[in-house]
Design a protein around this motif. Sequence first.
Motif, PDB file in Angstrom:
ATOM      1  N   ASN A 160       0.840  -1.196   0.000  1.00 50.96           N
ATOM      2  CA  ASN A 160       0.000   0.000   0.000  1.00 50.96           C
ATOM      3  C   ASN A 160       0.881   1.255   0.000  1.00 50.96           C
ATOM      4  O   ASN A 160       2.118   1.159  -0.053  1.00 50.96           O
ATOM      5  N   TYR A 161       0.255   2.443   0.072  1.00 52.37           N
ATOM      6  CA  TYR A 161       1.013   3.685  -0.026  1.00 52.37           C
ATOM      7  C   TYR A 161       2.038   3.804   1.099  1.00 52.37           C
ATOM      8  O   TYR A 161       3.217   4.125   0.854  1.00 52.37           O
ATOM      9  N   GLU A 162       1.609   3.558   2.327  1.00 49.00           N
ATOM     10  CA  GLU A 162       2.519   3.698   3.464  1.00 49.00           C
ATOM     11  C   GLU A 162       3.705   2.735   3.333  1.00 49.00           C
ATOM     12  O   GLU A 162       4.858   3.097   3.621  1.00 49.00           O
TER      13      GLU A 162
ATOM     14  N   SER B 184       4.905   1.566   0.538  1.00 48.18           N
ATOM     15  CA  SER B 184       5.763   2.010  -0.569  1.00 48.18           C
ATOM     16  C   SER B 184       6.687   3.144  -0.131  1.00 48.18           C
ATOM     17  O   SER B 184       7.871   3.151  -0.469  1.00 48.18           O
TER      18      SER B 184
ATOM     19  N   THR C 210       4.720  13.018  -2.691  1.00 45.12           N
ATOM     20  CA  THR C 210       4.102  12.941  -4.023  1.00 45.12           C
ATOM     21  C   THR C 210       4.333  14.194  -4.864  1.00 45.12           C
ATOM     22  O   THR C 210       4.091  14.168  -6.076  1.00 45.12           O
TER      23      THR C 210
ATOM     24  N   ASP D  87      -0.902   9.887  -7.652  1.00 49.60           N
ATOM     25  CA  ASP D  87      -1.860   9.404  -6.662  1.00 49.60           C
ATOM     26  C   ASP D  87      -1.239   8.243  -5.883  1.00 49.60           C
ATOM     27  O   ASP D  87      -0.327   7.554  -6.354  1.00 49.60           O
ATOM     28  N   LYS D  88      -1.741   8.036  -4.687  1.00 50.25           N
ATOM     29  CA  LYS D  88      -1.123   7.081  -3.770  1.00 50.25           C
ATOM     30  C   LYS D  88      -1.235   5.645  -4.280  1.00 50.25           C
ATOM     31  O   LYS D  88      -0.326   4.830  -4.072  1.00 50.25           O
ATOM     32  N   GLU D  89      -2.341   5.351  -4.975  1.00 49.25           N
ATOM     33  CA  GLU D  89      -2.517   3.993  -5.500  1.00 49.25           C
ATOM     34  C   GLU D  89      -1.473   3.696  -6.582  1.00 49.25           C
ATOM     35  O   GLU D  89      -0.865   2.619  -6.607  1.00 49.25           O
TER      36      GLU D  89
ATOM     37  N   LEU E  73       1.436   5.179  -6.955  1.00 48.29           N
ATOM     38  CA  LEU E  73       2.761   5.112  -6.343  1.00 48.29           C
ATOM     39  C   LEU E  73       2.998   3.735  -5.732  1.00 48.29           C
ATOM     40  O   LEU E  73       4.067   3.135  -5.914  1.00 48.29           O
ATOM     41  N   ALA E  74       1.997   3.202  -5.041  1.00 48.31           N
ATOM     42  CA  ALA E  74       2.142   1.885  -4.418  1.00 48.31           C
ATOM     43  C   ALA E  74       2.320   0.791  -5.475  1.00 48.31           C
ATOM     44  O   ALA E  74       3.191  -0.080  -5.352  1.00 48.31           O
TER      45      ALA E  74
END
Length: 437
Positions: free
Chosen positions: A2-4, A6, A80, A91-93, A95-96
Amino acid sequence: MNYEESIEFIHSTYKFGSKLGLENITRLTELLGNPQDSYKIIHVAGTNGKGSTSNMIHDVLMASGYKTGLFISPFLEEFTERIQVNKHHIDKESLAKITSLVKEKIAVMLEEGYNHPTEFEVVTAIGFKYFQEQNIDFLVLEVGMGGRFDATNVVKDTLVSVITSISFDHMEYLGDTLEKIAFEKAGIIKENSSVIIYPQAENVVKTISDVAVEKNSNVYVVNIKDIEKTRGNLTGQWFNYLKKDVFSLSETKMNFLGEHQLYNVLTALRALEIVKTSGYNVTEESIKEGLFTCRFAGRFEILRENPVIVLDGGHNINGIEYFSKAVKENFKENKITLFFGMLKDKNPEDVLPFIIPLCKKVYTLTPNNPRAMKSEDLASLIREHYEVEVAPLNSYEDTLPILNAAKKEDYIAFVGSLYMIGDIRTLLKNNGFIENK
């Protein structure tokens, strides 16, 4: 991932240090399918002004109707920020997802006997892949450090290279003379291409030009006589672009303050001329629109008036000199209350003559970085050489009661390491000190 997770993975690669060289990033991008070959690139190197110039070019290309990527470093408040398309952060998705893919490719590299990529190489690869997935037209690509062996220099072809102001920084990697540093920056110039050079010392220009000639590339040195400031206030400055052979601009406004920003916009305009003459649709209207809306947080950024609060990430001697000139130009004879923090390896003692004489009081802060100079040590250094009142602060939060007690006619400046400026900006935003942002 997930984002965290990553973000945690990306930052965990900090332990692999900062290694200049292209072997690792070349293999990593190969495993990703060389995404950096999918779009036109404007490559920007330099010591100071890279971020401002890159943002100006990006915003004009966006206003021209092109889907435009922007890769910058470091980030100010959010990771970001480093990877953007048309002003929207990754977006966080995405990036992950892309970080997971890059991590898989790194495992392949390690099996093949390569070293683990550095943090900057990992972020660069993530950015390249995201820009490919977003199907951008242009990428404005800011160098991380140096140029010749910087991870961004894995790109094989550029529409134009831009070299901004060069001064002493990262000397342990880039060399101990301006000529050596300029040579490293000039490493981004590609064969049979074009390079725009910010107006600066002749020895620097000659070094860059010699590299360009060896690569059969065209050299365009920005001429300060091509711009004329017409007026200005704390919201920005207006100028006339006197070079009329490609663009015929009427009076134009930008939101950046300081003489150096006039030269940065000149540099951006010369780069945009190359884009235009290469067959792309950049108009006078899109230039005016792009510059009118372009902002870059933390670079002589006026957060509010009455009292005036400004943030500036001047973190080396060149940046502090620019800041001091902008203060004299825009604040006139008014002395400032300074909140100041620097890293030890940025030679704080060298910048003091530019900034301390402008101050009526100085508060020192410790940036959130292992290389930071402690606020007490910076305060002692200032006291050794100046009679100005100095007080070290223990935390960023200690600035709030001082700001709350400020008078409307005060001029307040937060200056120094970007590691500090980003945290301060978030703190001030959360406590109502930023107007209309």
